[in-house]
Design a protein around this motif. Sequence first.
Motif, PDB file in Angstrom:
ATOM      1  N   ARG A  21       0.840  -1.206   0.000  1.00  0.00           N
ATOM      2  CA  ARG A  21       0.000   0.000   0.000  1.00  0.00           C
ATOM      3  C   ARG A  21       0.877   1.258   0.000  1.00  0.00           C
ATOM      4  NH1 ARG A  21      -3.255   2.688   3.935  1.00  0.00           N
ATOM      5  NH2 ARG A  21      -1.299   2.708   5.117  1.00  0.00           N
ATOM      6  N   LEU A  24       2.440   1.573  -3.421  1.00  0.00           N
ATOM      7  CA  LEU A  24       1.418   2.015  -4.376  1.00  0.00           C
ATOM      8  C   LEU A  24       1.215   3.514  -4.303  1.00  0.00           C
ATOM      9  CD1 LEU A  24      -0.927   1.547  -6.378  1.00  0.00           C
ATOM     10  CD2 LEU A  24      -2.390   1.085  -4.392  1.00  0.00           C
ATOM     11  N   LEU A  64       2.575  -7.112  -9.662  1.00  0.00           N
ATOM     12  CA  LEU A  64       1.620  -6.035  -9.435  1.00  0.00           C
ATOM     13  C   LEU A  64       1.650  -4.977 -10.538  1.00  0.00           C
ATOM     14  CD1 LEU A  64       2.240  -5.568  -5.622  1.00  0.00           C
ATOM     15  CD2 LEU A  64       0.077  -6.301  -6.646  1.00  0.00           C
ATOM     16  N   LEU A 308      -4.614  -3.919  -6.051  1.00  0.00           N
ATOM     17  CA  LEU A 308      -4.226  -2.505  -5.983  1.00  0.00           C
ATOM     18  C   LEU A 308      -5.436  -1.614  -5.752  1.00  0.00           C
ATOM     19  CD1 LEU A 308      -1.532  -2.235  -8.816  1.00  0.00           C
ATOM     20  CD2 LEU A 308      -1.190  -2.519  -6.350  1.00  0.00           C
ATOM     21  N   ARG A 327      -6.385   1.349 -13.542  1.00  0.00           N
ATOM     22  CA  ARG A 327      -5.058   1.836 -13.144  1.00  0.00           C
ATOM     23  C   ARG A 327      -4.877   3.289 -13.595  1.00  0.00           C
ATOM     24  NH1 ARG A 327       0.113  -1.539 -12.229  1.00  0.00           N
ATOM     25  NH2 ARG A 327      -1.501  -3.106 -11.940  1.00  0.00           N
TER      26      ARG A 327
END
Length: 530
Positions: A21, A24, A64, A308, A327
């Motif tokens: 996290r 990200l 990812l 994600l 995304r």
Amino acid sequence: MTVRTRFAPSPTGYLHIGGVRTALFNWLFARRHGGQFLLRIDDTDAERNVAEALRPILEGFRWLGLDWDEGPEIGGPYAPYYQSQRGDRYRAEVERLVAGGAAYRDYATTEEIQAERETAQREQRRFLYSRRWMAETDAQATAFEAEGRRAIVRLRMPREGRCDFHDLVRGDVAFEWALEQDHVVQRADGTCLYHLASTVDDHDFAITHVIRAVEHLSNTPRQIFIATALGYTPPAYAHLPYVAAPGSAAKLSKRKLSTYLRHHEFKKAYDHGAGIAEAQGLSITPESFNPVVVDFYREVGYEPDALLNYLLLLGWSLDDRTETFTREEMIEHFSLERINRSAASFDPQKLLAFQERRMQALSVDARVARVLPFLERGGLVGAPSPDDQQTRIRQVVEAAGDRIKVAGDILGYPEFFQADDEVAYDQKAFDERVRRVGVEPLLRRFRDRLGTTAPFDADALDRAMHAFVETEGVPIAQIIHAVRVAVTGKAVGFGLFEGLAILGRDACVARIDRALARLSAAAKASADPP
């Protein structure tokens, strides 16, 4: 200004959900502002590092799709990106700190420091090192060394005033300098510690924004002190709320698997994944197979974007209604201002809901591509699989529909890829559905009906079943469940008639014959004298 962010894992194990996290948010912030995202390996503590620990971390990032612009494997203008390879640079900056009076060589032993701590405890006051064994001159250092002492280097922290800075998530923050210890920045063997190394790296790599977990907030004053003493401009700081354990306010930890398994939803997610892992012959260990680490989701068959998307919403929101983001939309909308300061609890069932939506949004071809590696690893199809197997996989994927929530769920349908004599029976289901009084003759007659049903498709089989029970004058439940168990070995599954059509007439007849033979063998065994 070019935005440059970094994620700096220590290679001591598998990639933690909370760390992902954080990575990200760094990645999104850099991409949102057209900047660069770096990976830096914080491997200063050699005793903690596991030789192969970096591999799953990098594999996790690749899976990812969190690509890095500089760092391990790709290099960059500020290489090396491993702290273990930057020791000379750190030692040079330590010398500058000492020369400038911001740090000092300390010759106290561990026992002497402990004695001062115990004295402070007895006197019920806060411990603050007396600096009694600080060497301020070369002569003092020589005298201490003559006693057999070895020096470490400590920061000479201010004893009054306060450190004020603005945090991009938490607002204005202040720490009293008097509450700061004289932190060690260099060990007696010359290796340097995290606070010094991290501060130097952030400067050398031109990091503009340090976006990290809130547990690092208390580290910030000493890092600002180091940066200021060395003439650096400190980066902007943003401290994220931690990810909390399921149903708890405590921080999520990969070392508490046994505790989390007492939580119903967490255990449900774990058991679901464990079944998929076992069907692939994977080793299940708490270090790697754990819903708190990324590898769990890769090995079970989650979509990276589902993970994600879910992690994005652990501590961040666009508004009170939007949950699903591509995304590209994540990058477009992300901002530090929308981050919540409170911890967000990890909910594996909500994550699964995100995964289900992503999976069902894929085309059938895409879902077939997702499940194929799992079938190969499970030994159910060859690699590469021939065209007839590809057709069978597509048929099963279409028939199963939303029952395939993650790609690994395909392993719950081995009966469609096994030889007729390899299908395992659920013994309880067989006893309850097939061994019941009156079922055997019905099953024999329905087997004969299958031999003449044409075309052998779901609609025709549905009609054949209803015509059969009408002719026999029995409830459909008396035969339909027996047929399912006889053909698939299980009491549950997707539509029976779709399943029969996928298997084909010959396989269905052969499997019913096998079930009938099993009944006959059991009846003979019970009739024979002991």
